[in-house]
Design an enzyme around this catalytic site. Structure first.
Site, short mmCIF file in Angstrom:
data_model
loop_
_atom_site.label_atom_id
_atom_site.label_comp_id
_atom_site.label_asym_id
_atom_site.label_seq_id
_atom_site.Cartn_x
_atom_site.Cartn_y
_atom_site.Cartn_z
N ASP A 235 -1.87 -2.44 -8.29
CA ASP A 235 -2.88 -1.94 -9.22
C ASP A 235 -3.75 -3.09 -9.73
O ASP A 235 -4.96 -2.96 -9.86
CB ASP A 235 -2.21 -1.26 -10.42
CG ASP A 235 -1.41 -0.03 -10.03
OD1 ASP A 235 -1.67 0.53 -8.95
OD2 ASP A 235 -0.53 0.35 -10.80
N ASN B 273 -0.45 -2.38 1.38
CA ASN B 273 0.50 -3.48 1.43
C ASN B 273 1.09 -3.54 2.84
O ASN B 273 0.73 -2.76 3.72
CB ASN B 273 1.56 -3.35 0.35
CG ASN B 273 2.40 -2.08 0.47
OD1 ASN B 273 2.61 -1.56 1.57
ND2 ASN B 273 2.86 -1.55 -0.65
N ARG B 274 2.02 -4.46 3.04
CA ARG B 274 2.55 -4.65 4.39
C ARG B 274 3.23 -3.41 4.95
O ARG B 274 3.01 -3.03 6.10
CB ARG B 274 3.55 -5.83 4.38
CG ARG B 274 2.90 -7.18 4.41
CD ARG B 274 3.92 -8.30 4.55
NE ARG B 274 4.86 -8.35 3.45
CZ ARG B 274 5.63 -9.40 3.20
NH1 ARG B 274 5.58 -10.47 3.97
NH2 ARG B 274 6.47 -9.40 2.17
N SER B 275 4.05 -2.78 4.13
CA SER B 275 4.77 -1.61 4.64
C SER B 275 3.82 -0.44 4.89
O SER B 275 3.98 0.29 5.88
CB SER B 275 5.88 -1.21 3.66
OG SER B 275 5.34 -0.86 2.40
N GLU B 276 2.83 -0.27 4.04
CA GLU B 276 1.88 0.84 4.21
C GLU B 276 1.05 0.69 5.48
O GLU B 276 0.84 1.65 6.22
CB GLU B 276 0.97 0.93 2.98
CG GLU B 276 1.69 1.42 1.73
CD GLU B 276 0.94 1.13 0.45
OE1 GLU B 276 1.36 1.66 -0.60
OE2 GLU B 276 -0.05 0.38 0.48
#
Length: 510
Positions: free
Chosen positions: A293, A224-227
């Site tokens: 998921d 995701n964006r933060s990861e």
């Protein structure tokens, strides 16, 4: 898009005898899904639901009047549930303890068709990871976690590697669901990549590591964006920045990268430099729990069905828009996804035939939803209709509206009605936020529709008596209810038509 016969075409879906030729017709209900190995951290998501009506006299905290408790598979187990619900056969590999949470998790997984549990490794020293959310309505008050984050002992990791290799040997595609809880340690992850490479099976990784080089060998990584911002040190505020971050992540892991960007959709960066931006579908976001998921499971399931990566991503975007509108960790069924994909090709996004509605409602019910139902002609929408629909929506988690067909309206109201055809009426009703599904029926009454869908509650206006409500006795026979909603006085389609005719006699047909 559709051809003249009404067949749905998905972008870039290839037929069995096609390479890069014309796009072929495909219906998701007709897809044949393969075998997906899901390997990763297993969680149990518990929900305590109730209502808050006061603040505790002991401390400034809300007092929850507990109504019910539920438990569903989470983490890699939720990925498995999503893939299985779409129609894939799932070989699940993960670690559980020998505790009550493990038993609850296994029971929940066993209820889902298509999930093989022989790859679960039990370690008496391990604590089955449990996340308990306390909610009042749709508002989460607190979350309680039970976990002990550590790398499993060598003997347990050896069992995990053995189970993973066995699953990969039987799989068409592999998902590594990394929740950073210890199962996907360096040696386990390396063994998975080696086994998949030896068999030529693609691996999809949902990552949680602060850097992606450990996933080298993966076909696709889905941060995701933060990861991805943490892994690359780059911002992800727009398309250009998402592309740059995805390129940097691809350099780390060597594979394709799919960046999930919440309300902005997804960005797919392929190793050959090709970039696709899949825009998010507008939805009423209630809960993003488990949305990642759903994305990784949908992409894997579509790839196992022979679809290309771009098509899988577009379909996964639709699946994500469905799941964020649900409360808690949940899944998207093939029927729901098919209806949503079809809705893009129709004027109304919520009108479906009765057989498809039955499947959708069954899926809702399996996830604990209370089904409310109301019906009517809804010829010219007015405040009385809105009041009824809002009252009906408050009686359940999902609201079905059954509309009389044009022929049915004529029989009930006369030859000059309806003023709007069924599709126009369904479009207007389906656009309301309180309405989840619209079904058009051709009979004089909705009894056949009610018997097929078996709602938990029927809502009608207070101008009816309870014993006059069509289908009421049937619903009450299995424990359902009939609710009579207050009416808005002086509001009806007939009165509106009368006023229009008085003001402009030629405005409407006589």
């Amino acid at each position: 898009m559709r051809d003249a016969s009404g067949v749905l075409y998905f972008p870039n879906v290839k037929g069995p005898d096609q390479d890069d030729g014309p796009r072929s017709a495909a219906m998701i209900d007709d897809f044949t899904f393969g075998r997906v190995a899901v390997i990763g951290d297993l969680l149990l998501d518990c929900y305590i639901n109730g209502s808050v009506g006061r603040i505790s006299p002991e401390a400034p905290v809300p007092v929850l009047l507990r109504a019910h408790h539920s438990a569903v598979p989470g983490g890699a187990a939720n990925v498995a549930m999503n893939a299985a619900t779409l129609g894939a056969t799932v070989l699940l590999v993960g670690l559980v303890g020998e505790d009550e949470s493990a038993a609850t998790l296994k029971t929940a997984l066993a209820r889902a068709p298509g999930i093989e549990l022989s790859g679960l490794v039990a370690d008496p020293a391990w604590t089955t990871i449990t996340k308990t959310r306390v909610l009042s309505g749709r508002q989460q008050i607190v979350r309680i976690d039970e976990e002990r984050i550590e790398t499993p002992p060598a003997a347990t990791r050896a069992h995990l590697i053995s189970a993973a290799r066995a699953a990969i040997d039987a799989a068409d595609i592999v998902i590594c669901s990394d929740y950073a809880k210890g199962v996907l340690s360096d040696d386990v992850l390396a063994a998975i990549m080696d086994a998949a490479r030896a068999r030529g099976v693609p691996v999809i990784v949902d990552p949680k590591r602060p850097e992606f080089s450990a996933y080298r060998g993966a076909f696709l990584v889905t941060p995701n964006r933060s990861e991805i911002a943490v892994a690359t040190g780059l911002p992800v505020r727009n398309d250009a920045e998402a592309e740059a971050a995805a390129h940097a992540a691809s350099e780390q892991c060597g594979g394709n990268v799919l960046v999930t960007r919440s309300e902005e959709g997804m960005t797919l960066y392929r190793r050959d430099g090709h970039v696709t931006h899949a825009r998010a579908h507008k939805s009423e976001v209630y809960d993003v729990s488990g949305a990642g998921d759903t994305v990784v499971a949908t992409v894997a399931a579509m790839l196992s069905a022979g679809q290309d990566l771009e098509t899988a991503v577009v379909i996964a975007t639709t699946a994500a828009s469905i799941v964020v509108g649900k409360l808690g960790t949940t899944t998207v069924s093939r029927h729901e996804l098919g209806a949503a994909l079809l809705s893009k090709m129709k004027e109304t996004a919520t009108t479906v035939p009765l057989d498809r509605a039955r499947s959708i409602v069954n899926d809702w019910r399996q996830h604990g939803a209370r089904i409310a139902f109301t019906n009517g002609c809804f010829d010219l929408l007015h405040p009385g209709h809105i009041a009824l629909l809002r009252a009906a929506a408050r009686q359940g988690d999902k609201l079905i509206v059954a509309l009389n067909s044009d022929a049915s309206v004529k029989r009930l109201k006369g030859a000059e009605r309806p003023l709007q055809d069924a599709q126009a009426r369904a479009t207007v009703i389906g656009a309301l936020r309180d309405v989840d599904l619209v079904v058009i029926f051709d009979e004089d009454t909705p009894l056949e529709t009610i018997m097929a869908l078996r709602p938990d509650v029927i809502v009608k206006g207070a101008d009816y008596r309870e014993d006059e409500v069509v289908g009421g006795a049937f619903v009450q026979s299995y424990g359902g209810a009939v609710v009579l909603a207050d009416l808005v006085s002086g509001r009806s389609t007939t009165s509106i038509v009368r006023k229009i005719r008085q003001a402009a006699p030629d405005a409407l047909p006589c």
